[in-house]
Design a protein around this motif. Structure first.
Motif, PDB file in Angstrom:
ATOM      1  N   ILE A 163     -21.367 -12.905  16.886  1.00 47.90           N
ATOM      2  CA  ILE A 163     -20.737 -14.366  16.482  1.00 47.90           C
ATOM      3  C   ILE A 163     -21.859 -15.129  16.159  1.00 47.90           C
ATOM      4  O   ILE A 163     -22.944 -15.565  16.564  1.00 47.90           O
ATOM      5  N   SER A 164     -21.581 -15.786  14.873  1.00 47.86           N
ATOM      6  CA  SER A 164     -22.815 -16.696  14.295  1.00 47.86           C
ATOM      7  C   SER A 164     -22.308 -18.159  14.808  1.00 47.86           C
ATOM      8  O   SER A 164     -21.292 -18.541  14.693  1.00 47.86           O
ATOM      9  N   LEU A 165     -23.544 -18.760  15.228  1.00 50.61           N
ATOM     10  CA  LEU A 165     -23.407 -20.164  15.484  1.00 50.61           C
ATOM     11  C   LEU A 165     -24.215 -21.356  14.779  1.00 50.61           C
ATOM     12  O   LEU A 165     -24.164 -22.318  15.201  1.00 50.61           O
ATOM     13  N   GLY A 166     -24.280 -20.854  13.283  1.00 51.32           N
ATOM     14  CA  GLY A 166     -25.143 -21.526  12.476  1.00 51.32           C
ATOM     15  C   GLY A 166     -26.219 -20.944  11.803  1.00 51.32           C
ATOM     16  O   GLY A 166     -26.899 -20.217  12.442  1.00 51.32           O
ATOM     17  N   VAL A 167     -26.602 -21.200  10.637  1.00 49.01           N
ATOM     18  CA  VAL A 167     -27.637 -20.778   9.628  1.00 49.01           C
ATOM     19  C   VAL A 167     -28.327 -21.894   9.227  1.00 49.01           C
ATOM     20  O   VAL A 167     -28.154 -22.971   8.719  1.00 49.01           O
ATOM     21  N   PHE A 168     -29.751 -21.922   9.291  1.00 52.30           N
ATOM     22  CA  PHE A 168     -30.556 -22.775   9.013  1.00 52.30           C
ATOM     23  C   PHE A 168     -31.806 -22.533   8.147  1.00 52.30           C
ATOM     24  O   PHE A 168     -32.322 -21.447   8.213  1.00 52.30           O
ATOM     25  N   LYS A 169     -32.194 -23.491   7.392  1.00 46.84           N
ATOM     26  CA  LYS A 169     -33.304 -23.129   6.396  1.00 46.84           C
ATOM     27  C   LYS A 169     -34.544 -23.057   7.135  1.00 46.84           C
ATOM     28  O   LYS A 169     -35.366 -22.184   6.649  1.00 46.84           O
ATOM     29  N   SER A 170     -34.985 -23.689   8.043  1.00 46.40           N
ATOM     30  CA  SER A 170     -36.004 -23.701   8.638  1.00 46.40           C
ATOM     31  C   SER A 170     -36.020 -23.180  10.458  1.00 46.40           C
ATOM     32  O   SER A 170     -34.806 -23.248  10.835  1.00 46.40           O
ATOM     33  N   GLU A 171     -37.108 -22.722  10.858  1.00 45.50           N
ATOM     34  CA  GLU A 171     -36.971 -22.154  12.422  1.00 45.50           C
ATOM     35  C   GLU A 171     -36.716 -23.293  13.274  1.00 45.50           C
ATOM     36  O   GLU A 171     -36.217 -23.094  14.109  1.00 45.50           O
ATOM     37  N   SER A 172     -37.537 -24.482  13.012  1.00 44.70           N
ATOM     38  CA  SER A 172     -37.281 -25.793  13.666  1.00 44.70           C
ATOM     39  C   SER A 172     -36.003 -26.041  13.935  1.00 44.70           C
ATOM     40  O   SER A 172     -35.337 -26.559  14.857  1.00 44.70           O
ATOM     41  N   GLY A 173     -35.093 -26.053  12.873  1.00 47.25           N
ATOM     42  CA  GLY A 173     -33.407 -26.411  12.751  1.00 47.25           C
ATOM     43  C   GLY A 173     -32.911 -25.512  13.623  1.00 47.25           C
ATOM     44  O   GLY A 173     -31.929 -25.873  14.383  1.00 47.25           O
ATOM     45  N   ALA A 174     -33.210 -24.140  13.690  1.00 47.67           N
ATOM     46  CA  ALA A 174     -32.455 -23.017  14.507  1.00 47.67           C
ATOM     47  C   ALA A 174     -32.820 -23.628  15.848  1.00 47.67           C
ATOM     48  O   ALA A 174     -31.943 -23.424  16.857  1.00 47.67           O
ATOM     49  N   GLN A 175     -34.012 -23.862  16.131  1.00 48.12           N
ATOM     50  CA  GLN A 175     -34.210 -24.265  17.532  1.00 48.12           C
ATOM     51  C   GLN A 175     -33.761 -25.176  18.209  1.00 48.12           C
ATOM     52  O   GLN A 175     -33.445 -25.282  19.387  1.00 48.12           O
ATOM     53  N   SER A 176     -33.475 -26.277  17.267  1.00 49.36           N
ATOM     54  CA  SER A 176     -32.779 -27.396  17.808  1.00 49.36           C
ATOM     55  C   SER A 176     -31.369 -26.957  18.211  1.00 49.36           C
ATOM     56  O   SER A 176     -30.600 -27.704  19.289  1.00 49.36           O
ATOM     57  N   GLN A 177     -30.673 -26.447  17.327  1.00 46.90           N
ATOM     58  CA  GLN A 177     -29.287 -25.858  17.357  1.00 46.90           C
ATOM     59  C   GLN A 177     -29.193 -25.062  18.772  1.00 46.90           C
ATOM     60  O   GLN A 177     -28.361 -25.256  19.687  1.00 46.90           O
ATOM     61  N   LEU A 178     -29.988 -24.062  19.063  1.00 48.02           N
ATOM     62  CA  LEU A 178     -30.103 -23.330  20.197  1.00 48.02           C
ATOM     63  C   LEU A 178     -30.234 -23.994  21.456  1.00 48.02           C
ATOM     64  O   LEU A 178     -29.640 -24.175  22.333  1.00 48.02           O
ATOM     65  N   ALA A 179     -30.999 -25.146  21.442  1.00 48.03           N
ATOM     66  CA  ALA A 179     -31.394 -26.170  22.605  1.00 48.03           C
ATOM     67  C   ALA A 179     -30.173 -26.871  23.048  1.00 48.03           C
ATOM     68  O   ALA A 179     -29.775 -27.012  24.309  1.00 48.03           O
ATOM     69  N   SER A 180     -29.358 -27.208  22.007  1.00 48.40           N
ATOM     70  CA  SER A 180     -28.159 -28.010  22.172  1.00 48.40           C
ATOM     71  C   SER A 180     -27.043 -26.942  22.768  1.00 48.40           C
ATOM     72  O   SER A 180     -26.306 -27.405  23.674  1.00 48.40           O
TER      73      SER A 180
END
Length: 232
Positions: A163-180
């Motif tokens: 299950i995809s929960l979002g695709v982000f250009k930068s790793e920092s953007g992905a880290q923010s989504q994971l924290a949320s």
């Protein structure tokens, strides 16, 4: 008559004496005894020795000088036939080239293109659930936690039934989504890079001496993700 005999005997005796003394020469080939002894002794070459000289041990003969040793050949300096560094993405390759220019290698360096992959984006996802049914159950759990932005990956995806929960250009953007998501109670999500085909650069250097190779290694150390190896 008696006088004649007397003088005859006297003359014979004188003759014998003269012959014996060598006054009339010798009928033999050898030299007279006194002269022979004189020649054998070589009195002019006789040297008298003291008691200390006679009893002193003989001096050892002076050894002949040893032949000069042939010096060992000087080892040839180490050289490297071909060294390769890579694979660089385009931007890193240009920076590497700029630093290598200081080595002034001329036609002993070359660059080649190699097929590679580079990270194009980062995805937040839940690992594959083994089946469509398992993925749907997990999606139901996400809805109960208030997560509505998700996508079940089906056939054709290397992460089928994940299950995809979002695709982000930068790793920092992905880290923010994971924290949320963690705050919402989703603890099985992960971050993973997504790759795309790209052109990469490898650099080859020929006939390097040890000092130049060391300088190249020092430059390469500024790019720790790159490999320094012998050319294939």
């Amino acid at each position: 008559m008696l006088k004649f005999v007397f003088w005859l005997l006297a003359g014979v005796n004188l003759l014998v004496l003269a012959i014996g003394q060598g006054y009339l020469g010798s009928f033999r080939s050898e030299t007279r005894e006194p002269a022979r002894l004189k020649n054998q002794l070589h009195t002019g070459q006789i040297k008298l020795l003291t008691q200390e000289q006679a009893t002193a041990p003989a001096m050892p003969a002076t050894p002949a000088p040893a032949a000069a040793e042939t010096p060992a050949p000087t080892p040839l300096p180490q050289s490297y036939a071909c060294t390769e560094v890579g694979n660089f993405v385009l931007a890193d390759g240009r920076r590497f080239e700029a630093q290598v220019a200081a080595l002034d290698l001329g036609d002993r360096q070359s660059r080649r293109n190699v097929a590679g992959q580079e990270i194009s984006s980062y995805m937040v996802y839940i690992p594959p659930q083994g089946s469509k049914e398992g993925a749907e159950r997990k999606a139901g759990e996400l809805k109960q936690l208030g997560v509505t932005n998700y996508f079940i990956m089906g056939d054709g995806s290397p992460m089928r039934w994940g299950i995809s929960l979002g695709v982000f250009k930068s790793e920092s953007g992905a880290q923010s989504q994971l924290a949320s998501l963690n705050k919402q109670g989703v603890h099985s999500a992960r971050i993973g890079p997504r790759y795309s085909s790209s052109k990469q650069l490898a650099y080859q250097f020929r006939d390097l001496d040890a000092a130049t190779r060391a300088r190249l290694e020092k430059i390469k150390a500024q790019f720790p993700e790159q490999e320094l190896r012998n050319c294939k």
